[in-house]
Scaffold this motif. Structure first.
Motif, PDB file in Angstrom:
ATOM      1  N   GLN A   1      35.227  38.464  40.629  1.00  0.00           N
ATOM      2  CA  GLN A   1      35.641  39.818  41.011  1.00  0.00           C
ATOM      3  C   GLN A   1      35.402  40.779  39.849  1.00  0.00           C
ATOM      4  O   GLN A   1      35.625  40.422  38.691  1.00  0.00           O
ATOM      5  N   LEU A   2      34.987  41.964  40.155  1.00  0.00           N
ATOM      6  CA  LEU A   2      34.761  42.989  39.140  1.00  0.00           C
ATOM      7  C   LEU A   2      36.020  43.221  38.314  1.00  0.00           C
ATOM      8  O   LEU A   2      35.959  43.316  37.079  1.00  0.00           O
ATOM      9  N   SER A   3      37.165  43.272  38.945  1.00  0.00           N
ATOM     10  CA  SER A   3      38.419  43.519  38.222  1.00  0.00           C
ATOM     11  C   SER A   3      38.727  42.384  37.242  1.00  0.00           C
ATOM     12  O   SER A   3      39.189  42.622  36.123  1.00  0.00           O
ATOM     13  N   LYS A   4      38.461  41.139  37.634  1.00  0.00           N
ATOM     14  CA  LYS A   4      38.694  39.995  36.754  1.00  0.00           C
ATOM     15  C   LYS A   4      37.701  40.008  35.598  1.00  0.00           C
ATOM     16  O   LYS A   4      38.066  39.744  34.448  1.00  0.00           O
ATOM     17  N   LEU A   5      36.444  40.325  35.893  1.00  0.00           N
ATOM     18  CA  LEU A   5      35.423  40.404  34.843  1.00  0.00           C
ATOM     19  C   LEU A   5      35.793  41.471  33.825  1.00  0.00           C
ATOM     20  O   LEU A   5      35.631  41.285  32.618  1.00  0.00           O
TER      21      LEU A   5
ATOM     22  N   LEU B   1      34.966  50.947  34.989  1.00  0.00           N
ATOM     23  CA  LEU B   1      35.006  49.800  35.883  1.00  0.00           C
ATOM     24  C   LEU B   1      33.968  49.974  36.985  1.00  0.00           C
ATOM     25  O   LEU B   1      34.253  50.519  38.052  1.00  0.00           O
ATOM     26  N   ASN B   2      32.739  49.532  36.723  1.00  0.00           N
ATOM     27  CA  ASN B   2      31.705  49.484  37.752  1.00  0.00           C
ATOM     28  C   ASN B   2      30.666  48.429  37.398  1.00  0.00           C
ATOM     29  O   ASN B   2      30.537  48.031  36.242  1.00  0.00           O
TER      30      ASN B   2
ATOM     31  N   ILE C   1      28.808  39.558  40.684  1.00  0.00           N
ATOM     32  CA  ILE C   1      30.006  40.380  40.509  1.00  0.00           C
ATOM     33  C   ILE C   1      30.365  40.983  41.859  1.00  0.00           C
ATOM     34  O   ILE C   1      29.563  41.687  42.464  1.00  0.00           O
ATOM     35  N   LEU C   2      31.574  40.688  42.305  1.00  0.00           N
ATOM     36  CA  LEU C   2      32.039  41.200  43.589  1.00  0.00           C
ATOM     37  C   LEU C   2      32.940  42.408  43.391  1.00  0.00           C
ATOM     38  O   LEU C   2      33.856  42.379  42.578  1.00  0.00           O
ATOM     39  N   SER C   3      32.671  43.430  44.165  1.00  0.00           N
ATOM     40  CA  SER C   3      33.500  44.622  44.167  1.00  0.00           C
ATOM     41  C   SER C   3      34.212  44.681  45.510  1.00  0.00           C
ATOM     42  O   SER C   3      33.600  44.439  46.554  1.00  0.00           O
TER      43      SER C   3
ATOM     44  N   ILE D   1      30.877  39.295  51.332  1.00  0.00           N
ATOM     45  CA  ILE D   1      30.556  38.229  50.379  1.00  0.00           C
ATOM     46  C   ILE D   1      31.844  37.633  49.847  1.00  0.00           C
ATOM     47  O   ILE D   1      31.970  36.430  49.699  1.00  0.00           O
ATOM     48  N   GLU D   2      32.815  38.474  49.555  1.00  0.00           N
ATOM     49  CA  GLU D   2      34.105  38.021  49.032  1.00  0.00           C
ATOM     50  C   GLU D   2      34.763  37.060  50.023  1.00  0.00           C
ATOM     51  O   GLU D   2      35.235  35.999  49.661  1.00  0.00           O
TER      52      GLU D   2
END
Length: 91
Positions: free
Chosen positions: A41-45, A54-55, A75-77, A84-85
């Motif tokens: 996840q983008l937030s975890k990365l 954050l992008n 990277i999942l947003s 996909i998530e």
């Protein structure tokens, strides 16, 4: 302009160490030159490898570097990659 792999490795050393601590498979693949796919996840990365904003675009250079090493960083947003998530959570 493309940088030397050693320069990129030094530039991303903190990111690499954080990802190794987060995912053992990533660490093994990175250290042994194997192929690997890490979906995160983008937030975890952003927690592991902070950037100014954050992008996904802020991580493109890291994604490219890892790809050259045989590692795919997906990277999942939440906004853009909902399907996909759900697919990765179902497996």
């Amino acid at each position: 302009m493309k940088h030397d792999m050693k320069v990129e490795e030094r530039y991303f050393s903190e990111d690499i160490n954080s990802l190794k601590a987060y995912d053992e498979g990533f660490g093994t693949a990175y250290d042994n030159g194997g192929s690997y796919v890490l979906t995160i996840q983008l937030s975890k990365l952003n927690e592991l490898c902070p950037r100014k904003t954050l992008n996904k675009q802020m991580y493109q250079r890291l994604v490219t570097f890892l790809y050259e090493k045989g590692i795919t960083l997906r990277i999942l947003s939440r906004k853009r990659d909902k399907s996909i998530e759900e697919e990765t959570e179902g497996n």
